[in-house]
Design an enzyme around this catalytic site. Sequence first.
Site, PDB file in Angstrom:
ATOM      1  N   GLU A 231      39.745  71.031  20.697  1.00 56.03           N
ATOM      2  CA  GLU A 231      38.736  69.976  20.513  1.00 56.03           C
ATOM      3  C   GLU A 231      37.719  70.355  19.447  1.00 56.03           C
ATOM      4  O   GLU A 231      37.234  71.497  19.421  1.00 56.03           O
ATOM      5  CB  GLU A 231      38.038  69.753  21.861  1.00 56.03           C
ATOM      6  N   HIS A 232      37.423  69.386  18.606  1.00 56.43           N
ATOM      7  CA  HIS A 232      36.467  69.561  17.496  1.00 56.43           C
ATOM      8  C   HIS A 232      36.944  70.629  16.520  1.00 56.43           C
ATOM      9  O   HIS A 232      36.131  71.320  15.916  1.00 56.43           O
ATOM     10  CB  HIS A 232      35.058  69.881  18.026  1.00 56.43           C
TER      11      HIS A 232
ATOM     12  N   ASP B  54      43.599  61.973  15.908  1.00 54.51           N
ATOM     13  CA  ASP B  54      43.890  60.777  16.699  1.00 54.51           C
ATOM     14  C   ASP B  54      44.926  59.894  16.010  1.00 54.51           C
ATOM     15  O   ASP B  54      45.907  59.460  16.620  1.00 54.51           O
ATOM     16  CB  ASP B  54      42.609  59.963  16.935  1.00 54.51           C
TER      17      ASP B  54
HETATM   18  C1  GLA Z   1      37.421  62.405  18.170  1.00 55.22           C
HETATM   19  C2  GLA Z   1      37.830  62.408  16.697  1.00 55.22           C
HETATM   20  C3  GLA Z   1      38.916  63.450  16.426  1.00 55.22           C
HETATM   21  C4  GLA Z   1      38.512  64.812  16.975  1.00 55.22           C
HETATM   22  C5  GLA Z   1      38.013  64.699  18.416  1.00 55.22           C
HETATM   23  C6  GLA Z   1      37.453  65.995  18.923  1.00 55.22           C
HETATM   24  O1  GLA Z   1      38.480  61.987  18.963  1.00 55.22           O
HETATM   25  O2  GLA Z   1      38.310  61.142  16.322  1.00 55.22           O
HETATM   26  O3  GLA Z   1      39.194  63.516  15.059  1.00 55.22           O
HETATM   27  O4  GLA Z   1      37.554  65.419  16.154  1.00 55.22           O
HETATM   28  O5  GLA Z   1      37.011  63.708  18.552  1.00 55.22           O
HETATM   29  O6  GLA Z   1      38.452  66.955  19.010  1.00 55.22           O
END
Ligand code: GLA
Length: 398
Positions: free
Chosen positions: A33-34, A177
């Site tokens: 994540e992130h 995503d």
């Molecule tokens: C959102 C963003 C992704 C990613 C996540 C965290 O979903 O759209 O690109 O950065 O947060 O992992």
Amino acid sequence: MVSTVSPRLAALSELPYADLLVTAPGRVNLIGEHVDYNQGVVMPVAINKRVWLALKSIPEPLLKISTCNLEESVEISLDDLDAKIDVNGNPLPLWSLYPAAVAWVLRAQAYPLKGIQAVIASDLPMRAGLSSSAAIECAFALAFQNMNGWGMERMQMAQLCQQAENHYIGVDCGLMDQFAVLHGVARYALYFDTRTLEWQPIPMPLDTVLVIANTGKKRELARSAYNQRQQECRQAVLELGKHDPNIHALRDISLPEFSQYSALIDPLLAKRARHVIEEIDRVQQAAISLMEDDSTHLGALMKAGHYSLRDLYEVSTPELDFLVETAYTLQGCVGARLTGAGFGGCTVNLVLKSRVQSFCEQLKESYKKKFSIELETYLCQADRGAYVEKNEETVNSH
Ligand code: GLA
């Protein structure tokens, strides 16, 4: 009104003479994540909660779009996308910014676009951190491609949708995503390197189910601390780069190297950077755990990932923390963590099939006791990415 029929049928019954049906899934992220906007590796899974579009061509240069779930509709001129207004001069409703954004980015790159009428229906909860916006973007991108007769690779399409989100919507999201929505594989998690764009499907453990638990707290990603976290990562790269000119992204720095420099940079930036650097390492370990069917290690990595998001990256909430803590006390829980950007939204739980019912019941009961909110849980599987169905009835009737 939320339709009781399947979203596929709902979309089709609103537009019976549709030429095309397009569907795109939501996603959860198992771990990583992130890190996508830091050129790291991620492990999302496309899920069997989907957006459906029914579409037909129209002669006017307009996007005439309605949504079954919200019972709203909008007409947008393809020649006036910059202004983010409808044909009557009103600001576009939030949900319609996503198709407009995709049309805008395609137009900017000189892809021809004809007018369309479209109906959106979905069983994917909106603004819950399950990438409903990426699903809508990718579904429209596929639809535009199909209706206008040009072609592009799916990775390029994912990147275009990301640009639409970055520059039209104003969220500096990474590629995860849109990648997951367009590349999902049934029964597989997707190990994706956001730097090289290489990816590999890895089978999900056979005896488990994905349980998504929705805190019911909506997220406002664009205007939230998401962009601020990105900024902090960029700043951390600048500071670390003073000590090692080879650091161009947080992906470039190893854990031992980071330990040498972390005390030399701003403490807040050091916390953010530590999360990213350790999380990238966890994803690499998680991929091996999945391949070796080592659920215990995978669960431990998911837990460590959640604590890091809570303590170092500071994107968790009391609701998410409670759900994760509770999940690990329940029988059948392999792993649990917040999924997506955080600041509300959902947790992802990997749960043994044999225990899934009692797991959900107990999680709901505890959540209700603590927050007086009915917890929604969705039992999901890894599903295929976005795809197009020609509407045979229309095709046959022409
Ligand atoms: C959102 C963003 C992704 C990613 C996540 C965290 O979903 O759209 O690109 O950065 O947060 O992992």
